[in-house]
Design an enzyme around this catalytic site. Sequence first.
Site, PDB file in Angstrom:
ATOM      1  N   ASP A  34       0.674  -1.501  -0.062  1.00 58.83           N
ATOM      2  CA  ASP A  34       0.053  -0.001   0.143  1.00 58.83           C
ATOM      3  C   ASP A  34       0.951   0.768   0.327  1.00 58.83           C
ATOM      4  O   ASP A  34       2.032   1.240   0.753  1.00 58.83           O
ATOM      5  CB  ASP A  34      -0.715  -0.096   1.644  1.00 58.83           C
ATOM      6  CG  ASP A  34      -1.906   0.702   1.407  1.00 58.83           C
ATOM      7  OD1 ASP A  34      -2.433   1.873  -0.160  1.00 58.83           O
ATOM      8  OD2 ASP A  34      -2.861   0.618   2.251  1.00 58.83           O
TER       9      ASP A  34
ATOM     10  N   ASN B 185      -0.280   5.904   1.563  1.00 57.54           N
ATOM     11  CA  ASN B 185      -1.699   5.828   1.995  1.00 57.54           C
ATOM     12  C   ASN B 185      -1.019   7.878   1.583  1.00 57.54           C
ATOM     13  O   ASN B 185      -2.439   8.006   2.033  1.00 57.54           O
ATOM     14  CB  ASN B 185      -2.436   5.547   2.790  1.00 57.54           C
ATOM     15  CG  ASN B 185      -2.806   4.196   2.280  1.00 57.54           C
ATOM     16  OD1 ASN B 185      -3.918   4.053   1.666  1.00 57.54           O
ATOM     17  ND2 ASN B 185      -2.408   3.282   2.985  1.00 57.54           N
TER      18      ASN B 185
ATOM     19  N   ASP C 179     -10.778   2.137  -2.935  1.00 58.47           N
ATOM     20  CA  ASP C 179     -11.273   1.794  -2.452  1.00 58.47           C
ATOM     21  C   ASP C 179     -12.802   1.791  -1.830  1.00 58.47           C
ATOM     22  O   ASP C 179     -13.368   1.867  -0.906  1.00 58.47           O
ATOM     23  CB  ASP C 179     -10.999   2.725  -1.466  1.00 58.47           C
ATOM     24  CG  ASP C 179      -9.421   2.359  -0.876  1.00 58.47           C
ATOM     25  OD1 ASP C 179      -8.551   1.757  -0.611  1.00 58.47           O
ATOM     26  OD2 ASP C 179      -9.178   3.128   0.183  1.00 58.47           O
TER      27      ASP C 179
HETATM   28  C1  DGJ Z   1      -6.452   1.645   2.277  1.00 57.81           C
HETATM   29  C2  DGJ Z   1      -6.290   0.545   0.778  1.00 57.81           C
HETATM   30  O1  DGJ Z   1      -6.747   1.131   0.102  1.00 57.81           O
HETATM   31  C3  DGJ Z   1      -7.177  -0.597   2.096  1.00 57.81           C
HETATM   32  O2  DGJ Z   1      -7.521  -1.410   0.942  1.00 57.81           O
HETATM   33  C4  DGJ Z   1      -6.325  -0.930   3.115  1.00 57.81           C
HETATM   34  O3  DGJ Z   1      -5.566  -1.174   2.770  1.00 57.81           O
HETATM   35  C5  DGJ Z   1      -6.306   0.501   3.692  1.00 57.81           C
HETATM   36  N1  DGJ Z   1      -5.401   1.596   3.118  1.00 57.81           N
HETATM   37  C6  DGJ Z   1      -5.203  -0.260   5.472  1.00 57.81           C
HETATM   38  O4  DGJ Z   1      -5.247   0.707   5.924  1.00 57.81           O
END
Ligand code: DGJ
Length: 741
Positions: free
Chosen positions: A479, A481, A549
């Site tokens: 990931d 983020n 997501d």
């Molecule tokens: C963002 C991802 O897209 C989700 O599927 C999940 O893994 C979260 N992060 C976890 O923090």
Amino acid sequence: MTIRIEDQNLLFHLQTDHTSYIFRVMENGELGQLYYGKRVHAKPAYDNLATKTWHNVAALWRQEQHDLHPQLLKQEYASLGKGDFRDPAYQVTQENGSRITEFKYQEYQLVDGKKHLKGQLSTFDDNGDDAQTLTIVLKDQLLGLVMNLKYTIFPHQDVIIRSTSFQNQGTEKLTVNSAASAQLDLPDADYDFIQFSGAWARERHLIRTHLRSGIQSVGSLRGTSSHQQNPFVMLARPTASDATGSVYGFNLVYSGNFRDQVQVDQYDASRILVGINPQEFAWNLKPGETFQTPEAVLSYTDAGMNQLSQQMGAFYQEHLVNQRFAHEQRPTLINNWEATFMDFDEAKLLDFAKTAKKLGLEMFVLDDGWFGHRNNDDSSLGDWFVNEPKFPNGFGNFANQIHDLGLKFGLWFEPEMISIDSELYKQHPDWLINAPGRHASPERQQFVLDMTRPEVVDYLFSAMSKIIDMTKLDYIKWDMNRNITETSSGQLSSDDQLEMPHRYILGVYQLYDRLVKTYPDVLFESCSSGGGRFDLGMMYYAPQAWTSDDTDAVERMMIQFGTSYGYPQMMMGAHVSAVPNDQVGRITSLETRSNVAYFGDFGYELDITKMSAEEQQQVKEQTAFYKAHRQLFQFGKFYRIDNPFENGGNVMSWEVVSADKQHAIAGRYQLLNRPNIGYIRFKVVGLDPDTKYIVNGSTEEFYGDELMNAGLVLDDILKATHGTDRSADFSSKLLVIDAIK
Ligand code: DGJ
């Protein structure tokens, strides 16, 4: 020979099975573009195509060459400041401050096959698919700077790969301020620019606009390819559709800041530039050093956008994706994220895994929250050791129990990140990306690691390896983020700071490279808050990616439909989640949710232990159905039929067809129901017109031509809901089409 070279005229004709790409060395020693489109006959020269008309108010190359106006020429890789005036393909600054270069053709090299680029990920022809690579060598004598323009043709997928390298053979330090991976000058501007734009949770929505005078561009300065824009774009004739018409596709094998730009000039010619975003980029080239751009992918067809997606998708499968997994069926999975978020313990997870096994799923993926002391998103990124209170009996032991159930085990990591509340930050605060004297901007309470530092890559490799070894891991969800702010590296000199964004991505690739080579059987799924890094650079290492997501079935229809233009469905992670949906609060049936998720790498992301016996039975049947048709869903030829971005968007449909046309599954989806409507005739595509088929086990037989041209009457869409409490909105229908033996 598919690359034909007319040595006398210095003319290069790159022929694929259905396309021709022609350029020549012009009188000034630079390269002129002549044609890219449907395949044409090879000839020794195409004098007619070389634009040469005298214009009064236009700079000339030389007084004696009175018809060589740079601004009228179609160029292959245009320079700055010599009378072209459109955006150049590159810019190089010299020690004396000059940005003027004069590259002249030196020689060409033609070889069979395609070598991997040195120190960079790249496309390949390891299995011998008739690729040929042409390198055109140009040189600026004053600077001793050599430019290599590389072209590889993959004839059977109608794909051309381009990239450029600059090699400083001179004595002064030069700076490459911009360097496109590819430029293409087309002679007119009657095209629609098709881009895939969006935001977190609504990625890659199709936007189609007609070209106009000036510049249209998409790009990213986020350090990732981004949710907002995708590097895949198309130029299509206004009448082109999924089924018919002329269309060019462009993509970039890269995961960082990019820019795709089309510039329409005063003569209605179009210049396409694809490459690293020149903003926030510069690369210092000391004597002896080389800079290599990422590769650009170019493809053309006159048979519509479905054909374009199919040929580009087939190309990625054979010549880009990790071959260990390129043709391997992907496991069905259960992921705990939307079910538990970080609130779980060992017992809960095991319960989950046991139920998953009972229902026929094949892999258990443990998402965020298993490491450090992480129980919400304010801590522990970088601490890649197990969260002991959650796994009191040891993590190896937990993984063994998963494996003992007969399930594969997958794990979430976010390698590029660091939390202030972490052991890693205590030890290495300088590894956090920040600009000198500034505060670092938080996003999701986290910060980014300086991936340009070899010691960071080493640390991550060793920390992740320990976990992979301990758990005998089968799969990693990688990931990412947040985006990068205060882009700066403490280990680069002030002079080299603009190299940081590109060096960051090279660091990410290095870590991927080491992990993939050390653990060849681990399947990677890339992710960036869903689909924020859905690009070809990631695809090289991670054969699948978490598409978004947003797991709502309706939103997913548009996201997966849009994504399918540039990326094959085997790359799209697609899960069924709970309702009301976490992102939009919408309620859709379990049937519709799975009917959407089938067209990708299928899984569930909800608390299966809390489902009713009836729902669990449905999950069991859905999983069995998917597994029975998995080859078709993941690797079948993908066709878009009804486009949700057109005609009000109430209906969407798509279809997968086996290579031998013996099997197909079409999905038709409708958002809102309407009263008193006429019969719907649904026309599928891609079948053999002369073969007889049955649909959903029907007794009636249909020739392929009937199903494709007359269609199948769907009269049960309304009836199906009569007398039940189910909503008739968000309905969907699958047609399983099988040839009669
Ligand atoms: C963002 C991802 O897209 C989700 O599927 C999940 O893994 C979260 N992060 C976890 O923090």
